[in-house]
Design an enzyme around this catalytic site. Structure first.
Site, PDB file in Angstrom:
ATOM      1  N   GLY A 158       6.270  -3.515  53.230  1.00 46.34           N
ATOM      2  CA  GLY A 158       7.751  -3.519  53.581  1.00 46.34           C
ATOM      3  C   GLY A 158       8.576  -2.279  52.970  1.00 46.34           C
ATOM      4  O   GLY A 158       7.990  -1.463  52.090  1.00 46.34           O
ATOM      5  N   CYS A 159       9.843  -1.927  53.644  1.00 46.46           N
ATOM      6  CA  CYS A 159      10.589  -0.855  53.341  1.00 46.46           C
ATOM      7  C   CYS A 159      11.013  -0.965  51.833  1.00 46.46           C
ATOM      8  O   CYS A 159      10.866   0.228  50.987  1.00 46.46           O
ATOM      9  CB  CYS A 159      11.604  -0.836  54.254  1.00 46.46           C
ATOM     10  SG  CYS A 159      12.770  -2.228  54.219  1.00 46.46           S
ATOM     11  N   PHE A 160      11.460  -2.100  51.263  1.00 49.74           N
ATOM     12  CA  PHE A 160      12.037  -2.135  49.755  1.00 49.74           C
ATOM     13  C   PHE A 160      10.549  -1.993  48.954  1.00 49.74           C
ATOM     14  O   PHE A 160      10.754  -1.387  48.147  1.00 49.74           O
ATOM     15  CB  PHE A 160      12.365  -3.612  49.594  1.00 49.74           C
ATOM     16  CG  PHE A 160      13.778  -3.594  49.652  1.00 49.74           C
ATOM     17  CD1 PHE A 160      14.822  -2.800  49.144  1.00 49.74           C
ATOM     18  CD2 PHE A 160      14.475  -4.859  50.408  1.00 49.74           C
ATOM     19  CE1 PHE A 160      16.185  -3.092  49.313  1.00 49.74           C
ATOM     20  CE2 PHE A 160      15.764  -4.947  50.442  1.00 49.74           C
ATOM     21  CZ  PHE A 160      16.621  -4.005  49.881  1.00 49.74           C
ATOM     22  N   THR A 161       9.566  -2.614  49.358  1.00 42.50           N
ATOM     23  CA  THR A 161       8.247  -2.390  48.702  1.00 42.50           C
ATOM     24  C   THR A 161       8.056  -1.054  48.456  1.00 42.50           C
ATOM     25  O   THR A 161       7.322  -0.465  47.605  1.00 42.50           O
ATOM     26  CB  THR A 161       7.255  -3.339  49.273  1.00 42.50           C
ATOM     27  OG1 THR A 161       7.494  -4.494  49.383  1.00 42.50           O
ATOM     28  CG2 THR A 161       5.923  -3.292  48.330  1.00 42.50           C
ATOM     29  N   CYS A 163       9.584   1.705  48.697  1.00 43.15           N
ATOM     30  CA  CYS A 163      10.784   2.525  47.738  1.00 43.15           C
ATOM     31  C   CYS A 163      10.402   2.303  46.379  1.00 43.15           C
ATOM     32  O   CYS A 163      10.262   3.027  45.607  1.00 43.15           O
ATOM     33  CB  CYS A 163      12.205   2.214  48.209  1.00 43.15           C
ATOM     34  SG  CYS A 163      13.558   3.373  47.471  1.00 43.15           S
TER      35      CYS A 163
END
Length: 351
Positions: A158-161, A163
């Site tokens: 995922g995107c949070f992951t 970053c």
């Protein structure tokens, strides 16, 4: 390589991530975009749904899954990207891949193959997995942290992951921390919530506002801890996500305690060595801004040190590095292309 030689299919074609995949693939020298599958827009021109792609996609139209499956079955080599909703992607990929050649490669940007097994998926998402028999064929990893070429297919985190993991990995993987504990505060733009309007993305609510949500229990925590594991030990990630008043990008601030006092210059050198083989990660003591990475496949990292206290800031574009761009980066590698192909064109500033 002759231009546009690899037939390419995008599933889930009307969302923000799909639009970014289409944008990147239209400009890619090797991938020939043949099908963009969308159940709700079959027969409609892409540039009617995505006007910003006008002039680039010709008369390409959205197609039905059945048409894509029939044609994919005739290809010796092909690339499949799935940007379908969580819970729906796995079954759709199973349908396509079972009829396709073994040389067809897939990259899934949904959450369906990110966790260890179907049971863990059910515990997080509250539903049975759509294709448990396919689970072992997918590797969940970030291309900047996984230097080999996985067998089978890839699940992009995922995107949070993305970053947080890129900002944290040198600390956990190199054993620099006093204890494997990270405290993370991260802010995401409204596009991270998807194209379907909701209260959290409605402009009058989001504009000039900032709030935390799902503190300490966000579903991406398991992905982060899984990717940051070192020597069999998973770190504890205490994660507080926030909704920000901008459209694209993620800014993560990571707090950690080192085993011994550090110098900022030494830590920058350590990070730079760790990411020496990645063309998309930059590190320095300057704190990066979201605006400098929007539209790109880059991750910019800044480090600050005071004794044993470490603060790392990490910024990415959630739709590109956190999804579509990372997926293309993976597909380049899976199909033996130069990793940065189609991903290094400069993007507009001050967006």
């Amino acid at each position: 390589m002759q231009s546009k030689t690899i037939p390419t299919v995008v599933l889930g074609g009307s969302g923000y991530v799909s639009a970014e995949l289409v944008r990147l693939l239209l400009g890619h020298p090797a991938f020939r975009l043949e099908h963009v599958v969308s159940a709700s827009h079959v027969g409609q021109r892409l540039d009617e749904v995505f006007p910003h792609l006008a002039g680039a996609c010709g008369d390409l139209k959205f197609t039905a899954m059945e048409e894509a499956q029939t044609q994919l079955a005739t290809k010796k080599q092909a690339a499949v990207f799935s940007a379908m909703q969580h819970g729906a992607s796995a079954a759709a990929l199973q349908e396509l891949l079972c009829a396709a050649s073994p040389s067809v490669k897939a990259v899934d940007v949904s959450a369906d193959f990110r966790l260890k097994d179907p049971a863990e998926f059910k515990s997080v998402y509250g539903a049975d997995h759509g294709a448990p028999a396919l689970f072992d064929q997918f590797t969940c990893a970030l291309p900047d942290l996984e230097h080999g070429v996985p067998e089978g297919h890839v699940s992009h985190p995922g995107c949070f992951t993305t970053c947080v993991s890129l900002g944290s990995a040198p600390l956990t993987k190199l054993g620099l921390l006093e204890s494997p504990t990270l405290i993370v505060s991260a802010v995401t733009g409204s596009s991270g919530a998807g194209r379907q309007p909701k209260s959290g993305t409605h402009h009058p609510e989001r504009q000039s506002a900032l709030w935390a949500y799902e503190p300490l229990k966000h579903r991406h925590v398991r992905e982060m801890e899984q990717l940051l594991e070192a020597d069999g030990q998973k770190p504890q990630v205490h994660f507080v996500p926030h909704s920000g008043p901008f459209s694209r990008g993620i800014h993560a601030t990571i707090f950690a305690n080192a085993k011994k006092a550090q110098k900022a210059s030494d830590l920058v050198e350590t990070y730079a060595d760790f990411y020496a083989s990645s063309p998309f990660v930059s590190v320095g003591t300057r704190m990066p801004s979201v605006k400098e990475v929007v539209g790109s496949n880059r991750c910019h990292i800044g480090v600050a040190v005071q004794g044993r206290q470490i603060v790392v800031t990490s910024v990415i574009d959630n739709l590109v590095k956190g999804a579509a761009g990372g997926a293309v980066q993976w597909m380049n590698r899976l199909l033996s292309l130069e990793e940065g192909t189609g991903l290094t064109t400069p993007v507009p500033g001050w967006v």
